[in-house]
Write a protein that holds these residues in place. Structure first.
Motif, mmCIF file in Angstrom:
data_model
loop_
_atom_site.group_PDB
_atom_site.id
_atom_site.type_symbol
_atom_site.label_atom_id
_atom_site.label_comp_id
_atom_site.label_asym_id
_atom_site.label_seq_id
_atom_site.Cartn_x
_atom_site.Cartn_y
_atom_site.Cartn_z
ATOM 1 N N UNK A 128 1.724 -15.580 24.884
ATOM 2 C CA UNK A 128 1.381 -14.872 23.561
ATOM 3 C C UNK A 128 2.788 -14.458 23.024
ATOM 4 N N UNK A 129 4.128 -14.312 23.490
ATOM 5 C CA UNK A 129 5.037 -13.960 22.814
ATOM 6 C C UNK A 129 5.814 -15.243 22.286
ATOM 7 N N UNK A 130 5.596 -16.446 23.080
ATOM 8 C CA UNK A 130 6.009 -17.758 22.488
ATOM 9 C C UNK A 130 5.318 -18.204 21.629
ATOM 10 N N UNK A 131 4.057 -18.016 21.413
ATOM 11 C CA UNK A 131 3.132 -18.574 20.266
ATOM 12 C C UNK A 131 3.521 -17.619 19.016
ATOM 13 N N UNK A 132 3.562 -16.356 19.359
ATOM 14 C CA UNK A 132 3.837 -15.408 18.314
ATOM 15 C C UNK A 132 5.100 -15.553 17.494
ATOM 16 N N UNK A 133 6.089 -15.709 18.398
ATOM 17 C CA UNK A 133 7.676 -16.066 17.824
ATOM 18 C C UNK A 133 7.694 -17.478 17.105
ATOM 19 N N UNK A 134 6.810 -18.553 17.766
ATOM 20 C CA UNK A 134 6.936 -19.885 17.043
ATOM 21 C C UNK A 134 6.117 -19.652 15.679
ATOM 22 N N UNK A 135 5.165 -19.063 15.489
ATOM 23 C CA UNK A 135 4.584 -18.824 14.306
ATOM 24 C C UNK A 135 5.377 -18.135 12.940
ATOM 25 N N UNK A 136 6.029 -17.100 13.395
ATOM 26 C CA UNK A 136 6.774 -16.497 12.415
ATOM 27 C C UNK A 136 8.265 -16.990 12.171
ATOM 28 N N UNK A 137 8.849 -17.662 13.177
ATOM 29 C CA UNK A 137 10.026 -18.328 13.129
ATOM 30 C C UNK A 137 9.743 -19.684 12.371
ATOM 31 N N UNK A 138 8.841 -20.435 12.547
ATOM 32 C CA UNK A 138 8.478 -21.697 11.525
ATOM 33 C C UNK A 138 8.599 -21.078 10.196
ATOM 34 N N UNK A 157 13.886 -11.750 19.090
ATOM 35 C CA UNK A 157 14.517 -11.566 20.394
ATOM 36 C C UNK A 157 14.451 -10.295 20.781
ATOM 37 N N UNK A 158 14.974 -9.358 20.177
ATOM 38 C CA UNK A 158 14.845 -7.973 20.455
ATOM 39 C C UNK A 158 13.453 -7.411 20.377
ATOM 40 N N UNK A 159 12.664 -7.743 19.603
ATOM 41 C CA UNK A 159 11.261 -7.311 19.409
ATOM 42 C C UNK A 159 10.588 -7.628 20.428
ATOM 43 N N UNK A 160 10.664 -8.966 21.050
ATOM 44 C CA UNK A 160 10.033 -9.567 22.173
ATOM 45 C C UNK A 160 10.005 -8.718 23.213
ATOM 46 N N UNK A 161 11.310 -8.199 23.374
ATOM 47 C CA UNK A 161 11.561 -7.305 24.564
ATOM 48 C C UNK A 161 10.547 -6.162 24.562
ATOM 49 N N UNK A 162 10.445 -5.593 23.371
ATOM 50 C CA UNK A 162 9.563 -4.309 23.193
ATOM 51 C C UNK A 162 8.116 -4.728 23.343
ATOM 52 N N UNK A 163 7.818 -5.944 22.940
ATOM 53 C CA UNK A 163 6.609 -6.366 23.063
ATOM 54 C C UNK A 163 6.088 -6.486 24.587
ATOM 55 N N UNK A 164 7.143 -6.757 25.385
ATOM 56 C CA UNK A 164 6.768 -7.130 26.901
ATOM 57 C C UNK A 164 6.700 -5.576 27.554
ATOM 58 N N UNK A 209 1.750 -4.304 14.349
ATOM 59 C CA UNK A 209 2.511 -4.637 15.502
ATOM 60 C C UNK A 209 3.242 -3.821 15.933
ATOM 61 N N UNK A 210 3.915 -2.797 15.143
ATOM 62 C CA UNK A 210 4.637 -1.688 15.658
ATOM 63 C C UNK A 210 3.681 -0.504 16.002
ATOM 64 N N UNK A 211 2.639 -0.532 15.078
ATOM 65 C CA UNK A 211 1.741 0.671 15.668
ATOM 66 C C UNK A 211 0.916 0.432 16.855
ATOM 67 N N UNK A 212 0.746 -0.865 17.247
ATOM 68 C CA UNK A 212 0.073 -1.344 18.515
ATOM 69 C C UNK A 212 0.806 -0.984 19.757
ATOM 70 N N UNK A 213 2.125 -0.580 19.553
ATOM 71 C CA UNK A 213 3.342 -0.320 20.608
ATOM 72 C C UNK A 213 2.493 0.913 21.550
#
Length: 227
Positions: A128-138, A157-164, A209-213
């Motif tokens: 999920x994190x890889x797909x999400x990052x690929x989408x936005x960074x594209x 990269x930092x937000x990926x840690x928060x997601x995890x 995305x933030x509110x879902x944390x």
């Protein structure tokens, strides 16, 4: 048929700690006491120390001189600041990208959403994190602005840690995922070249995305119970 080599003790400790952090078994701020792990596994502290260093490089553990190693515990203010910066930088980048996005790019974005959908079905947080990052960074990379790309990658990269640590991923299935719906809406706005609605959709998506944390999580275990 060749037997797979047994994992090293360092790998065993690394895998166990990482699994426990990512599956929200160890609370943010938990101190990783080497002696506790050593006694449980009947192993020297060297592989434990090496495993902790690896997790530190991945941003999951914070090593504090003269105090020890702790599961990362970002403050709410820190997380808010990261998301605020992301919204402004990503919207600025996508504004530059819109005229450069091709049909081929759009097809790739749709495939990334399918990868995201698969991650929910498989309950695979890393996918999920890889797909999400690929989408936005594209979207960001199409801007061609090296500074926006560099700063955005650091924030992502930092937000990926928060997601995890805090995302509601494990409690949501793909039919209920707002992330997938919002990504498809973003693609639709790109195809229509609607810059105003695209900016609005991006801002709403990142805010959601933030509110879902789930920053306050109750069902954690003690370190002693992990090993």
């Amino acid at each position: 048929m060749e037997e797979k080599p047994k994992p090293s003790m360092e790998q065993i400790v690394y895998d166990k700690l990482k699994y426990s952090i990512l599956h929200r078994e160890l609370a943010p701020g938990t101190q990783l006491v080497e002696s506790t792990i050593s006694e449980k596994l009947k192993v020297s502290r060297t592989p434990i120390r090496n495993a902790i260093k690896r997790l530190s490089l991945e941003g999951l553990i914070n090593i504090i001189a003269n105090r020890g190693a702790f599961v990362i515990q970002p403050s709410i203010d820190e997380i808010v600041q990261a998301y605020e910066a992301r919204i402004e930088l990503e919207c600025a980048a996508v504004k530059l990208s819109l005229s450069k996005i091709t049909t081929d790019d759009i097809n790739k974005l749709k495939l990334m959403v399918e990868d995201e959908r698969a991650s929910f079905i498989n309950k695979d947080m890393i996918q999920f994190i890889d797909a999400n990052e690929a989408f936005h960074m594209t979207l960001v990379r199409k801007s061609g602005n090296k500074f926006l790309i560099e700063f955005m990658q650091k924030i992502v990269n930092q937000i990926n840690v928060y997601l995890q640590l805090f995302d509601t991923f494990y409690n949501v299935n793909f039919e209920e995922s707002e992330s997938i719906k919002e990504h498809l809406n973003i693609i639709d706005m790109i195809e229509k070249k609607d810059s105003l609605q695209l900016d609005k959709a991006l801002r709403e998506h990142i805010s959601h995305s933030f509110r879902d944390l789930e920053i306050n999580k109750a069902s954690y275990k003690m370190l002693n119970d992990i090993f």
